[in-house]
Structure formats: structure tokens, C-alpha cells
Design a protein around this motif. Structure first.
Motif, PDB file in Angstrom:
ATOM      1  N   GLN A 155       0.816  -1.209   0.000  1.00  0.00           N
ATOM      2  CA  GLN A 155       0.000   0.000   0.000  1.00  0.00           C
ATOM      3  C   GLN A 155       0.851   1.261   0.000  1.00  0.00           C
ATOM      4  O   GLN A 155       0.502   2.261  -0.634  1.00  0.00           O
ATOM      5  CB  GLN A 155      -0.925   0.005   1.221  1.00  0.00           C
ATOM      6  CG  GLN A 155      -1.976  -1.094   1.194  1.00  0.00           C
ATOM      7  CD  GLN A 155      -2.958  -0.994   2.343  1.00  0.00           C
ATOM      8  OE1 GLN A 155      -4.130  -1.271   2.182  1.00  0.00           O
ATOM      9  NE2 GLN A 155      -2.492  -0.616   3.533  1.00  0.00           N
ATOM     10  N   ILE A 156       1.964   1.215   0.711  1.00  0.00           N
ATOM     11  CA  ILE A 156       2.851   2.369   0.825  1.00  0.00           C
ATOM     12  C   ILE A 156       4.183   2.055   0.168  1.00  0.00           C
ATOM     13  O   ILE A 156       4.793   1.017   0.446  1.00  0.00           O
ATOM     14  CB  ILE A 156       3.080   2.755   2.299  1.00  0.00           C
ATOM     15  CG1 ILE A 156       1.746   3.014   3.021  1.00  0.00           C
ATOM     16  CG2 ILE A 156       3.992   3.974   2.400  1.00  0.00           C
ATOM     17  CD1 ILE A 156       0.940   4.170   2.487  1.00  0.00           C
ATOM     18  N   ASP A 157       4.624   2.936  -0.711  1.00  0.00           N
ATOM     19  CA  ASP A 157       5.964   2.872  -1.294  1.00  0.00           C
ATOM     20  C   ASP A 157       6.895   3.540  -0.280  1.00  0.00           C
ATOM     21  O   ASP A 157       6.986   4.770  -0.218  1.00  0.00           O
ATOM     22  CB  ASP A 157       5.967   3.604  -2.629  1.00  0.00           C
ATOM     23  CG  ASP A 157       7.347   3.686  -3.275  1.00  0.00           C
ATOM     24  OD1 ASP A 157       8.357   3.359  -2.614  1.00  0.00           O
ATOM     25  OD2 ASP A 157       7.414   4.116  -4.450  1.00  0.00           O
ATOM     26  N   THR A 158       7.568   2.731   0.531  1.00  0.00           N
ATOM     27  CA  THR A 158       8.362   3.267   1.626  1.00  0.00           C
ATOM     28  C   THR A 158       9.675   3.879   1.157  1.00  0.00           C
ATOM     29  O   THR A 158      10.329   4.593   1.922  1.00  0.00           O
ATOM     30  CB  THR A 158       8.654   2.170   2.667  1.00  0.00           C
ATOM     31  OG1 THR A 158       9.300   1.073   2.029  1.00  0.00           O
ATOM     32  CG2 THR A 158       7.363   1.692   3.322  1.00  0.00           C
ATOM     33  N   VAL A 159      10.061   3.602  -0.077  1.00  0.00           N
ATOM     34  CA  VAL A 159      11.274   4.212  -0.619  1.00  0.00           C
ATOM     35  C   VAL A 159      10.994   5.667  -0.989  1.00  0.00           C
ATOM     36  O   VAL A 159      11.705   6.591  -0.581  1.00  0.00           O
ATOM     37  CB  VAL A 159      11.786   3.428  -1.846  1.00  0.00           C
ATOM     38  CG1 VAL A 159      12.972   4.155  -2.484  1.00  0.00           C
ATOM     39  CG2 VAL A 159      12.183   2.010  -1.440  1.00  0.00           C
TER      40      VAL A 159
END
Length: 348
Positions: free
Chosen positions: A270-274
Motif C-alpha cells: 500500500q505504501i511505497d516506503t522508498v
């Protein structure tokens, strides 16, 4: 709501870099009009959605700094109680959520409320104009380090919310998970996030037997009901989550708290942590436009119309938000809407 273009400006490397720059320089705006400030009768005020209230507080600060003839102020969805939105206005109960905001808009005139913030799209009717400005996604969150798995399918998420799956180990892809009962939470009635999320899952019921009686404020993992609640699951605006967690836009209760949205849905993070954005590869089923809603009669009015258009219109002569608000939109975790920003759809 679901016919959202994939041509999102945040997918470019330049936009991501811009997001990081803005996040580093923009501080959270205060909630409600600043203490000691009473909006003038000629100012613009909004009420309604929790999902976009933090953004609109920031919009108020940025727009008012340009010295407009009519300033813009946003009233938060909470705390409960009465507010007098502007000088000379009627006192009203503070609207909490998209539908309450739209109801307040249509129960009053420009002497009291000018704009309803909405995270739901237009419904049948032609009273208002729904004016989109950005794209949000709604995913699921759960207690950090709790019993919820890190990944769910849409079918499992639907099964949780329609009470087909009531324990974690009843989920088809997680047979060895905890046998604890899943604590299913949903925001309050009238919440745009609630109606959108249930609609995305194909759930039409207004209640289900496995839903918890408590309806926490949307996008607030700080609610005491979540403290130590290892079996909690709760829908969450992913834009709001990004703004809170990565860009310093949370304050007070408006924070992720005990919950996190660092989960997978249908195999997509869900979240693109990069890049610290929500993942544009999520199914369009879970993406939505977010709106400012105005009365059609006000938009056409010789006095009120120019005030609203200076803030919200998409023409080259008007519309500060669509022309100048790109970095602000990104800094609050939303994705850009492109040419559709500032268009109008009739509804109520």
C-alpha cells in the motif's frame, strides 16, 4: 469516482524529489482559524471531511499568504460542539465528515458556510458542484506488531468486513495465524472514507454483527480504542497516512498512533516506503478523487462566485489551488489530478 487517470504527476522522479523538498520545509498548519482570528463575512470557510482537513489547513495558510481579497479558512471535523464559522454567521453544530459537511452547506448560505470538504463523490441531485483537486487511496491498517497479517486479498478484506472471516486463522491465506477474534472497526456514519471503503468492498449494509460498536474518528490511530488492541483492523486514507507519518502533517490526535498501513493488498504494497508515497499500482477500486463542494447558485453569483473561483477554478485567469498547489498537494500525501483538477460535476 473510480475513473481516475493513471497519469499521476507523482509517478515522475521530479515529483518525488519535489515532495521530499516540500516535506522538509512545510510545517503543519494550525487547526481551525488561528486563535484570535474570526473570519470576515466576506471570507471563505469550509467544513466537513476529516480526510482533507489537514490539507485545507495548509491551503488556508498558503493561500492567505498571497493576500487575496477574500481569505480562506477551514474548520476541522472535531471536536464536537458548536461553531460560528464567520462573522455574523449562524451558529451550527460542527460537521464531522463529508456528508455532514455537505448537509451543512445546503442548510445554510454563504453568510455561514461556503465550502464542504468531501472525500466522497457526488450523489444524485444537482444542488452543488463537486470540484476535485487530488487523488487519494483508501487501504487498511492494523495494530502495529499485532495479530493481523501483513498481507490481505480483496476477497479476504471483504470477508472480514462482511463477517465471513471472524478470526485471523480463518483467512484462506493465513491458516496458521492467531485464533483471536478480529476486531473490526469502521468510521462514523457520514464519513466519506467509510462509505467509499465499504463501497469498494461491495458491502451495502449499514451495519454488520462483527463490527465494533465504537466508531473511531477516521485516520486517527491515536484513538484510545486502539491502544494495546492487537486484533484491530481499520480503513485508512493512505494519503493522510503518508502526510502524518512521513511529512510531519499530523498533530495532536491526528496521527497514526497505534496503527500502521504498511500492509499489502492483492500483492501490492500500500505504501511505497522508498519514495514515501502511496503506491500508484494499487487497484483503481481503492482510489478516489477528493473534492471541495460549493453551491451551484454561489458559483454563479456575481459576488460569491469570484471569491470561490479565485481559489478553486481551473481556468487560466482563476484557481490558485490547481495552478499553484501542486507541491502543497504532494506534501500532504495526495497524488496530483492533472487536467481534471478544478473541473465540476453536479451532485449533492
Amino acid at each position: 469516482m473510480r475513473s481516475v487517470t493513471r497519469k499521476l504527476a507523482l509517478t515522475s522522479a521530479a515529483a518525488v524529489a519535489g515532495l521530499a523538498a516540500v516535506a522538509a520545509t512545510v510545517t503543519p498548519a494550525s487547526a481551525d482559524p488561528p486563535v484570535g482570528t474570526t473570519p470576515a463575512a466576506s471570507d471563505i470557510v469550509s467544513v466537513g471531511s476529516d480526510t482533507i482537513q489537514a490539507f485545507d489547513n495548509g491551503l488556508s495558510t498558503a493561500y492567505n499568504a498571497t493576500g487575496p481579497a477574500s481569505k480562506y479558512y477551514s474548520w476541522d471535523a472535531t471536536p464536537a460542539g458548536n461553531i460560528t464559522p464567520k462573522s455574523g454567521a449562524s451558529t451550527i453544530a460542527r460537521p464531522n465528515g463529508s456528508s455532514q459537511g455537505i448537509s451543512a452547506l445546503n442548510a445554510n448560505t454563504a453568510a455561514t458556510v461556503d465550502i464542504a470538504r468531501a472525500s466522497r463523490g457526488p450523489q444524485t441531485g444537482t444542488t452543488d458542484w463537486f470540484i476535485p483537486f487530488a487523488v487519494d487511496a483508501v487501504g487498511w491498517s492494523a495494530y502495529t506488531g499485532g495479530n493481523a497479517p501483513s498481507a490481505l486479498t480483496s476477497a479476504e478484506l471483504t470477508g472480514i468486513y462482511n463477517c465471513t472471516y471472524t478470526t485471523w486463522d480463518s483467512l484462506p491465506t493465513h491458516p496458521t495465524a492467531s485464533h483471536d477474534t478480529i476486531k473490526v472497526y469502521i468510521p462514523q456514519s457520514g464519513s466519506g472514507t467509510r462509505s467509499f471503503f465499504l463501497g469498494a468492498l461491495g458491502i451495502t449494509a449499514s451495519s454488520e454483527p462483527c463490527w465494533q460498536a465504537t466508531t473511531p474518528e477516521e485516520n486517527e490511530g491515536t484513538d484510545p480504542v486502539f491502544t494495546g488492541n492487537v486484533d484491530a483492523i481499520f480503513p485508512y486514507s493512505l494519503s493522510h497516512y503518508v502526510g502524518q507519518v512521513y511529512n510531519g502533517k499530523g498533530s495532536g490526535n491526528d496521527n497514526a498512533g497505534s496503527l500502521d498501513a504498511l500492509r499489502t493488498l492483492d500483492g501490492v504494497n500500500q505504501i511505497d516506503t522508498v519514495n514515501k508515497v502511496w503506491n500508484s499500482s494499487l487497484s483503481l477500486t481503492y482510489t478516489r478523487n477528493v473534492y471541495h463542494v460549493v453551491r451551484q447558485s454561489d458559483w454563479a453569483d456575481a459576488t460569491e462566485g469570484p471569491r470561490l473561483k479565485a481559489l478553486l477554478d481551473r481556468s487560466t485567469a482563476n484557481g490558485w489551488l490547481c495552478k499553484n498547489g501542486g507541491s502543497l498537494i504532494a506534501s500532504y500525501g495526495f497524488h496530483a489530478l492533472g487536467a481534471a483538477c478544478g473541473t465540476r460535476t453536479a451532485g449533492i
